[in-house]
Each structure stands twice: as C-alpha cells, then as structure tokens.
Design an enzyme around this catalytic site. Structure first.
Site, PDB file in Angstrom:
ATOM      1  N   HIS A 156      41.484  40.304  34.190  1.00  0.00           N
ATOM      2  CA  HIS A 156      40.312  40.026  35.031  1.00  0.00           C
ATOM      3  C   HIS A 156      39.001  40.240  34.292  1.00  0.00           C
ATOM      4  CE1 HIS A 156      42.241  39.651  39.092  1.00  0.00           C
ATOM      5  NE2 HIS A 156      43.247  40.116  38.370  1.00  0.00           N
ATOM      6  N   ASP A 364      30.656  40.241  32.207  1.00  0.00           N
ATOM      7  CA  ASP A 364      31.486  40.384  33.407  1.00  0.00           C
ATOM      8  C   ASP A 364      32.616  39.363  33.349  1.00  0.00           C
ATOM      9  OD1 ASP A 364      32.224  41.319  35.917  1.00  0.00           O
ATOM     10  OD2 ASP A 364      30.208  41.167  36.740  1.00  0.00           O
TER      11      ASP A 364
END
Ligand SMILES: O=P(O)(O)OC[C@H]1O[C@H](O[C@H]2O[C@H](CO)[C@@H](O)[C@H](O)[C@H]2O)[C@H](O)[C@@H](O)[C@@H]1O
Ligand SMILES: O=c1ccn([C@@H]2O[C@H](COP(=O)(O)OP(=O)(O)O)[C@@H](O)[C@H]2O)c(=O)[nH]1
Length: 461
Positions: A156, A364
């Site tokens: 992720h 991110d």
C-alpha cells in the site's frame, strides 16, 4: 468457489471501526464485504500472555480471526521495525530510519507466527491476499510451511528504488520472500519500476517477454493496481451528513468564509508542517485573505508511542500556534487544528462544506482522502482539490491543481488559484476527477488484483 483469506497487520473489527483511521482497513473491509471470506491479523490489542489460538468472530459474511501481541512484541515489531525502520525507508526518508537487529528479529518472528496460524486456518484452494509492509516476510514463511495456495501481496505504500531499499540490512530476505508470491501489486508505475529494478539490477533476475519477473529462482507476476474508493458510498455519506450536528456546527462557524480542509493521520509523510506554512505564506503575501478563509486540519493520532510521531505532534502544535499568533485577529483564527479521529461519515460532510481539499503529502502510497474529498462534493458547487505530485493519487487525478509540497510559494499560489476559481472551471475539473474515480473504484482495485492472481501462471523459474 475459492475462499478469500485476507491477511493484514491491522484488522478493522466490526466494533471498533469508527475509532481508527487508515486507508488500508477501509479498502480491505469493503473488498471483503463484496466477496466474503476470512480476515486474519492483529487484534490491535496487547496482552501479557496472548491466547495460543486466534480469536474468531463472524459478522456480515466475514470471519475475523485475530491474535494479540505482547507489549514487547508490539514495541519491537510495530513501533520498531514496521514504523521506525520500514515506514521511513519506504517513504524515501533515510535520515529517519532507525535500525536494530532485535527489532528485525521481532519482525521476522511475528511474520513466522502469522504463518503458523495461517497454516492451520487455510484450506487447499483458498486464495491468500497479504497486505502491506508489515508482512513482507510472510509469503516466504507460508511456503516454508508447505502451503501451495495462490498467494498475492499488495504494497500500500511506496517502494523506493534499490539505491534506497538496499540500505535495509534485510533487503534480500524481504525481496526473496515477495518472490514466493504469485502476484505482487503496487499503487503506481514508479513503485513497480523500483521492484523491477531490484529484480534486474540487484537480484540478478530477469523479465520475461510476457512481463513475468524471475528472481531468486522463482517466477512471479507484478503489476500496478491503484486502490480506489467506493464512490457511491462516499457520495451518499456526504449527502446524509448535511444533517449531522457537527457538520452543521462547522458550516455555521465558517459562515461566509471559505473553508480549506486537510485530513490525515498525524504522520510526517503527510506534509502537515509544510501545508501549515503554505497557509501562512498565503496570508503573508495576500493579506486580503485575512478573515476570509479558515483552514481546518484534522490530524488523527497515529503510532503514538513512536518517538518521531510524538515529536511531530509537538512540531505541528508549534507551527499552527506560530501562524495563528502572527495572523489571527480578535474575532478570527486562520487555523483550527484538531488532534483526533473523526468517523468517515462526518468527514464526508466536512469535505462537502470545504471549498478546497488540501492534500499535500511529501510521499504517499495512494491517499484515499484525496479521492474521498472529490466524491463528497456537491456537483452544482464543487470544491477544488490541491494535490501533491508525490501522492499515488496524483497519477490519475489530473483535474486537481498539482503541487510540489516542498515549495511553499507554489502551494500558496495554488491555494489562491483554488479560492478564486470560477464555478464553470470548478465543475469541469470536478467532472474530470469523478470520471477517474469511477473508472478506477474500490471494486475495480480488488477485482483486477484478484482476477490477475487467479489467472497467473504458477511455476518456479
Ligand atoms: O495501521 P496503522 O499503523 O494505524 O496505519 C494506518 C494505515 O496506514 C497506511 O495506509 C496506506 O494505505 C492506504 C490505502 O492503500 C494508502 O492510500 C496510503 O497512502 C498508505 O499510507 C499503511 O500502509 C497501512 O498498513 C496502515 O494500516
Ligand atoms: O479522523 C480520521 C482521519 C482519517 N480517516 C480515514 O482514514 C483513511 C486515510 O487513508 P489514506 O489513504 O488517506 O491515508 P493512510 O492513513 O492510510 O496513510 C481515509 O479513509 C479517511 O477517511 C478517518 O476515518 N478518520
């Protein structure tokens, strides 16, 4: 029919869902709700003597199987190796990496314990989908126990190139373990490229004409599967939230000012300090915005025992205090800083009230807040998304104003552009963004990953 076994460090149990923030849990839960199956992982609790068997709870077609850690394991594995070693390293922050053999050993032991439990829970034919950096050693541990099931692994968070990743003493063990999966998935092309570079230039592997990667004597597939959100759910939450008491309080308190909103876990990867400074820069260079804007920053407490996170909390308090001290007036403060978790249904309402969604991480994996902000907008009067180029979300959210979060001046200019943007341009950008969200929603993410996993050729190189 094959059964899906999802494995992640954090499991969002039905009872404590609202209390924890984090995109992984939101995404996994929604994927499991659609297919049913089992979710195995850490309970989120520590205990002096964890039960030898997982605690099993069934709810809404999902079987939750969870284990506790001891306080020492939590410290060495979660606070230590996961969040003081791997997290900064994978977010390109070598200077923040702390490393110790004890923590590395604890990580390997927890991954091995996960494998021990799974070996008793998994049936032949089950498909195993492992999530994230906390469990990179798990595919290898499962194979060591003789499991021949299809195994998928999804990262992720970002993967840096081998120049950075190889600073990790256990880089070979972890990549060797990932090579035991049948499919490894990433959020962006850049993460996939880093993985391929590792295989080719560090592990002496190769890429086959069909795209499969060979390394450490194994052949596996690797691909890009950007996580999305349940767009319809977020739209509905935002409409319902118009009647929520807190949302009304926010809207009333903003009055005729324009609201800028930031929503994050309190994490140094999210760029909260740079963002507050950018708001300060806007007020310094364009004083006519005084008393005309309010910036609400929600920073949900996260990893609160890790020293760097404690320090960041103090830094944010200082930074927000400085900007408020400099620019506030007797009846107005520019920044409202809230250090707590809000339920997503309220966030949906806050997003809808905000004229600007300010999402500016320094790095991110994806950033679901950016996508939620867009989905929550009122189509007849949508707000503007200001988005960091270093969020995975920037790859397909071209209707946003894209900024470099290290450039305070550029961010202040982007805020000015967003705040002044005429309605037709806001609507056009919003339609473009919604198109991207709908083409690539949460169902697309899990379906495409699982379809690729289920059809991937399974063979040793
Ligand atoms: O479990 P925590 O330590 O409390 O942290 C919460 C989660 O944060 C990270 O989320 C990532 O996944 C999101 C969904 O794919 C993505 O949008 C975001 O960019 C990532 O930072 C972390 O990766 C999870 O493991 C944590 O559970
Ligand atoms: O107070 C909060 C702050 C965040 N979130 C949720 O946490 C997730 C954050 O995911 P994102 O991908 O943006 O970042 P992560 O925290 O996973 O790194 C989003 O679904 C937010 O709606 C929440 O429920 N309450």
């Amino acid at each position: 029919m094959t059964r899906l076994i999802v494995v992640s460090n954090r499991v969002a149990m039905p009872r404590d869902r609202a209390a924890r923030a984090g995109g992984l849990a939101v995404g996994v839960l929604s994927a499991l709700k659609r297919s049913g199956g089992m979710w195995f992982g850490w309970s989120g609790e520590t205990s002096e003597s964890p039960a030898p068997q997982p605690k099993v709870v069934k709810s809404g077609g999902i079987t939750y199987a969870t284990i506790d850690f001891t306080a020492d394991e939590f410290d060495a594995y979660y606070n230590g190796y996961c969040n003081s070693t791997l997290w900064p390293l994978l977010h390109y922050r070598l200077g923040l990496v702390e490393h110790s053999r004890q923590n590395q050993d604890a990580y390997m032991r927890i991954n091995a314990r996960f494998a021990d439990h799974l070996a008793t829970l998994v049936r032949p034919g089950d498909v195993i989908w492992i999530h994230d950096y906390q469990l990179m050693a798990l595919p290898g541990e499962l194979r060591l126990r003789g499991l021949r099931n299809r195994i998928g692994f999804f990262l992720h968070i970002p993967l840096p190139g081998p120049e950075i990743f190889c600073a990790l003493p256990a880089h070979k063990q972890l990549m060797g373990s990932l090579a035991e999966a049948d499919l490894v998935g990433f959020q962006t092309e850049s993460d996939l490229r880093a993985f391929r570079d590792y295989a080719l230039y560090e592990a002496g592997g190769s890429q086959r004409p069909d795209g499969a990667i060979e390394m450490f004597g194994r052949r596996l597939r690797a691909g890009v599967f950007p996580i999305g959100i349940d767009v319809e759910e977020m739209k509905a939450l935002a409409v319902e939230a118009e009647n929520d008491e807190e949302v009304r309080r926010l809207a009333d308190s903003i009055s005729s000012r324009q609201l800028i909103i930031g929503v994050d876990r309190l994490d140094y990867s999210k760029g909260i300090l740079n963002r507050i400074d950018a708001v300060g820069e806007l007020l310094t260079t364009r004083p006519d915005y005084r008393n005309r804007i309010t910036f609400v920053q929600i920073a949900a407490p996260s990893r609160i025992d890790v020293a760097r996170y404690k320090k960041l909390r103090r830094e944010i308090e200082g930074c927000a205090g400085r900007v408020n001290g400099k620019h506030a007036e007797i009846d107005w403060v520019p920044i409202r800083y809230l250090n707590r978790v809000f339920p997503r249904r309220q966030l949906a309402g806050f997003y809808r009230v905000a004229r600007v969604g300010l999402v500016t991480p320094l790095r991110d994996g994806m950033n679901l807040v950016a996508k939620e902000y867009v989905a929550a907008q009122n189509p007849s009067d949508p707000g503007v998304l200001v988005l960091s180029r270093f969020a995975g979300a920037a790859r397909d959210m071209k209707g946003a104003i894209i900024v470099n979060p290290f450039d305070q001046v550029e961010m202040a200019e982007a805020l000015d552009q967003a705040l002044r943007m005429p309605l037709p341009e806001r609507q056009e950008r919003w339609r473009k963004l919604m198109g991207a969200l709908q083409r690539n929603d949460l169902a697309t993410w899990s379906d495409s990953f699982l379809d690729t996993l289920n059809t991937s050729e399974r063979a040793a190189a």
